[in-house]
Design an enzyme around this catalytic site. Sequence first.
Site, PDB file in Angstrom:
ATOM      1  N   ASP A 193       0.821  -1.204   0.000  1.00 29.13           N
ATOM      2  CA  ASP A 193       0.000   0.000   0.000  1.00 29.13           C
ATOM      3  C   ASP A 193       0.860   1.260   0.000  1.00 29.13           C
ATOM      4  O   ASP A 193       2.080   1.205   0.167  1.00 29.13           O
ATOM      5  CB  ASP A 193      -0.910   0.006   1.236  1.00 29.13           C
ATOM      6  N   TYR A 231       7.191 -10.106   6.454  1.00 30.51           N
ATOM      7  CA  TYR A 231       7.050  -8.665   6.637  1.00 30.51           C
ATOM      8  C   TYR A 231       7.699  -8.264   7.952  1.00 30.51           C
ATOM      9  O   TYR A 231       7.734  -9.045   8.908  1.00 30.51           O
ATOM     10  CB  TYR A 231       5.580  -8.253   6.667  1.00 30.51           C
TER      11      TYR A 231
END
Length: 241
Positions: free
Chosen positions: A51, A109
Site C-alpha cells: 500500500d 514482513y
Amino acid sequence: MHYLISMKYDGSKFYGFQRLNENPTVQKTLEEALTIINKKEVIIKGAGRTDRGVHAYDQQASFSLDITIDEEHLKLALNSLVKPYIYITKVSIVPNNFHARFNVLKKEYIYKINLGEFDPFLEDYTLQPNYNIDIKSMKKCAKLFLGVHNFKNFVSGSRTNYDCIIYDISFRIKKNILEINFIGQSFYRYMVRNLVGAMLDVSTKKNTIEEIKEALDNPEKPKQFSTALPSGLYLNKVLYK
C-alpha cells in the site's frame, strides 16, 4: 524471455505498488522503464501489492520481454531508469509459466516501531507512538495469530476467502527500534497493519486478549481494531516454491 526481478524501494515516495491512474506507483515506474528498454509495452506481475507508504527490502516481479538481454545488462539498464527510490538488486531468467505472485511459498514482513525519542528522520520509516509500549502483552497477543485462522476481522475490504497461515511472529529491538517479524503463506489487504494495531490495542488496554481471541474464533461477528500506520511496514522477503 521471461524474467524475475528483486527490488527494494522507499514506499514513502509512491502511492503504493499497484498502478493507479497517473499517480506515481512502483508498478507504473517499472513498466515505463521496461517499455523503454523493450520498445514495446511491458506489464509486470508483482509478488504483492504494498500500500501507499509501505516499503520493501525484497519485492519481486515477473514479466516477459520481446528482446533478448542478459541479466546483468537488464539490471544496469533498469536501475538507470528507476533510481533513486527504487533499486533492482537481482535479475533472473525464469520459466515462461513462472508467476511472481502465484508461485510464492512464504512472505516475510517487518513492522518497525520507534521506542526512543521522536525523530523527524524516522517519521516516514517507523511508527512513532506518543505512548509507552507493553511488549510483553503484544507478544502474548501475537501467539493467538499463529497457525491457520479466518482473519476476516483483521483484513480490510471484502474477499471470498479470509483463511491464512502464519508460521511465526517474532520480536527484537535494535537501537531503540522494535521490529516485529511476520512469516506467513500470504497476507491480505492491511492484514499485517491490522494485526499490529490489535497488538497495540492490547498494549494500551484499549482491547483485551479475550476480545482478540473472540474476533478470531467468531470471524462473522464484526470487530474493529486499530490499523497501524503504513510507514513502519516493510516487505522483507519473498520465498518461492
